[in-house]
Design a protein around this motif. Structure first.
Motif, PDB file in Angstrom:
ATOM      1  N   ASP A 280       0.936  -1.192   0.050  1.00 29.84           N
ATOM      2  CA  ASP A 280      -0.107   0.060   0.172  1.00 29.84           C
ATOM      3  C   ASP A 280       0.973   1.437   0.038  1.00 29.84           C
ATOM      4  O   ASP A 280       0.674   2.023  -0.765  1.00 29.84           O
ATOM      5  CB  ASP A 280      -0.955  -0.036   1.216  1.00 29.84           C
ATOM      6  N   ARG A 281       1.973   1.264   1.072  1.00 29.45           N
ATOM      7  CA  ARG A 281       2.768   2.514   1.288  1.00 29.45           C
ATOM      8  C   ARG A 281       3.750   2.751  -0.101  1.00 29.45           C
ATOM      9  O   ARG A 281       3.805   3.836  -0.704  1.00 29.45           O
ATOM     10  CB  ARG A 281       3.388   2.521   2.282  1.00 29.45           C
ATOM     11  N   CYS A 282       4.230   1.769  -0.524  1.00 27.91           N
ATOM     12  CA  CYS A 282       5.012   1.720  -1.772  1.00 27.91           C
ATOM     13  C   CYS A 282       4.186   1.985  -3.011  1.00 27.91           C
ATOM     14  O   CYS A 282       4.809   2.871  -3.923  1.00 27.91           O
ATOM     15  CB  CYS A 282       5.606   0.415  -2.151  1.00 27.91           C
ATOM     16  N   ALA A 283       2.938   1.666  -3.338  1.00 26.17           N
ATOM     17  CA  ALA A 283       2.125   1.965  -4.380  1.00 26.17           C
ATOM     18  C   ALA A 283       1.878   3.482  -4.346  1.00 26.17           C
ATOM     19  O   ALA A 283       2.041   4.049  -5.492  1.00 26.17           O
ATOM     20  CB  ALA A 283       0.988   1.130  -4.535  1.00 26.17           C
ATOM     21  N   LYS A 284       1.492   4.051  -3.186  1.00 28.39           N
ATOM     22  CA  LYS A 284       1.121   5.345  -3.078  1.00 28.39           C
ATOM     23  C   LYS A 284       2.363   6.130  -3.319  1.00 28.39           C
ATOM     24  O   LYS A 284       2.342   7.280  -4.019  1.00 28.39           O
ATOM     25  CB  LYS A 284       0.613   5.611  -1.757  1.00 28.39           C
ATOM     26  N   SER A 296      -3.226   3.844  -8.932  1.00 26.55           N
ATOM     27  CA  SER A 296      -3.759   2.492  -9.921  1.00 26.55           C
ATOM     28  C   SER A 296      -3.255   1.364  -9.742  1.00 26.55           C
ATOM     29  O   SER A 296      -2.245   1.230  -8.965  1.00 26.55           O
ATOM     30  CB  SER A 296      -3.496   3.389 -11.140  1.00 26.55           C
ATOM     31  N   PRO A 297      -3.915   0.390 -10.341  1.00 26.29           N
ATOM     32  CA  PRO A 297      -3.423  -0.907 -10.417  1.00 26.29           C
ATOM     33  C   PRO A 297      -1.938  -1.144 -10.812  1.00 26.29           C
ATOM     34  O   PRO A 297      -1.144  -1.868 -10.325  1.00 26.29           O
ATOM     35  CB  PRO A 297      -4.328  -1.779 -11.083  1.00 26.29           C
ATOM     36  N   ASP A 298      -1.882  -0.227 -11.903  1.00 26.91           N
ATOM     37  CA  ASP A 298      -0.178  -0.093 -12.412  1.00 26.91           C
ATOM     38  C   ASP A 298       0.812   0.249 -11.264  1.00 26.91           C
ATOM     39  O   ASP A 298       1.987  -0.437 -11.497  1.00 26.91           O
ATOM     40  CB  ASP A 298      -0.124   0.900 -13.521  1.00 26.91           C
ATOM     41  N   ARG A 301       1.262  -2.910  -9.392  1.00 27.20           N
ATOM     42  CA  ARG A 301       2.199  -3.873 -10.173  1.00 27.20           C
ATOM     43  C   ARG A 301       3.597  -3.559 -10.327  1.00 27.20           C
ATOM     44  O   ARG A 301       4.367  -4.250 -10.187  1.00 27.20           O
ATOM     45  CB  ARG A 301       1.731  -4.113 -11.498  1.00 27.20           C
ATOM     46  N   ALA A 302       3.772  -2.071 -10.242  1.00 24.95           N
ATOM     47  CA  ALA A 302       5.207  -1.712 -10.553  1.00 24.95           C
ATOM     48  C   ALA A 302       6.216  -1.722  -9.146  1.00 24.95           C
ATOM     49  O   ALA A 302       7.492  -2.032  -9.258  1.00 24.95           O
ATOM     50  CB  ALA A 302       5.327  -0.084 -10.835  1.00 24.95           C
TER      51      ALA A 302
END
Length: 339
Positions: A280-284, A296-298, A301-302
């Motif tokens: 969660d934190r890294c995606a943000k 986003s889902p991208d 996935r990144a």
């Protein structure tokens, strides 16, 4: 009524001031990419760790600018930097500090160790014995060091980048899985390509030519700006569908049979709730670094490989088949649908 309006103002303020912080981090990323050529992935992950308030485990062969990366980052931040070379004869007190007797007052005083810095490089962490590793990892997790009856808090800005060499395994002490889980990300880096290698040569020549000159004073990012950016990242909008996607990806590592018999054969243990929080934190942080105001889902996935690589334990059967954790994560991404 006044109290409510004050609270609302406090909540909105970080969002309004996000653009200057975002520009500062863009400039920081550009500077680091120029200094650490061919390792854009490492630069990106270092900044994500800084924004997500986590620690980084970096694995790569010697000479791939792992040390240079965090040293260059420290030059651009308001704070201090310390490198600890991990060796088999290192003691926990060499990391945390020790009590020293002072004859003038007849008392013991705590002398702080290198862990009491803002940015810490734990070089070749797998060369130190378990007691030293646990002392470092406890400080990372608890943000404090306990000596006798005293507890000393670490600074609010505190980032550890630990490195390990995948080539030499003789005389090393591999980190236990439970301790690996305390790292926000496990990043693997590889050799640069031919073009990047040429650029590295030119940069090295330029640095050698300029080493006797007066160093240029660079404008540093203040700690207040870092905390402001972290607050903005934390408040970044994430749709419920993306949140559900993160949860289902983690659940898939624990109940792999739902997504195929092959995954069931390959995965021994799945990711802990720390994996959910880290993803969660890294995606943000990834979304914010790329100038977006939503996740986003991208973005998920990144960062999923670096976030879950050290949190999924594979079976002996998977190892025998030559299946890696990265291959398992690829399969999970293919099969887990976005809600």
């Amino acid at each position: 009524m006044t109290s409510q309006s004050t609270d609302q103002t406090e909540n909105i303020a970080p969002i309004e001031s996000a653009v200057p912080s975002q520009n500062a981090f863009k400039s920081l990323k550009q500077y680091l990419t120029q200094q650490i050529i061919g390792q854009e992935h490492l630069v990106d992950r270092l900044l994500i760790a800084l924004l997500a308030d986590g620690h980084l485990l970096v694995e790569g062969a010697p000479g791939l600018a792992k040390t240079k990366a965090i040293k260059e980052l420290s030059k651009m931040l308001e704070g201090n930097f310390q490198r600890i070379q991990f060796t088999p004869d290192l003691l926990p007190s060499d990391v945390t500090g020790t009590e020293i007797y002072r004859p003038e007052d007849g008392q013991f005083h705590f002398q702080k160790g290198p862990i009491f810095h803002n940015l810490v490089l734990a070089d070749e962490i797998n060369r130190a014995p378990a007691k030293v590793q646990s002392a470092l990892l406890e400080a990372m997790a608890e943000r404090q060091v306990s000596v006798g009856k005293q507890t000393f808090m670490l600074d609010r800005l505190f980032l550890v980048m630990a490195t390990q060499n995948p080539i030499e395994q003789e005389g090393t002490y591999p980190l236990p899985e439970a301790q690996l889980d305390r790292f926000l990300m496990h990043v693997k880096i590889d050799y640069p390509d031919a073009e990047a290698e040429k650029s590295i040569l030119r940069l090295a020549r330029q640095e050698y030519k300029e080493q006797d000159n007066t160093p240029i004073e660079l404008e540093k990012i203040q700690q207040a700006n870092i905390f402001e950016a972290r607050n903005t990242v934390n408040q970044l909008y994430m749709a419920e569908a993306v949140e559900e996607y993160i949860v289902q990806l983690i659940i898939a590592t624990r109940e792999p049979g739902r997504y195929g018999d092959d995954l069931n054969r390959w995965i021994d243990f799945g990711a802990s709730p720390r994996g959910t929080i880290s993803l969660d934190r890294c995606a943000k942080a990834h979304a914010w670094l790329h100038g977006k105001d939503f996740v986003s889902p991208d973005d998920v996935r990144a960062v999923i490989h670096d976030t879950l690589r050290h949190r999924i334990l594979i079976t002996f059967e998977a190892e025998a088949e030559g299946i890696t954790t990265d291959k398992i994560i690829d399969t999970l991404v293919e099969r887990v649908p976005v809600a």
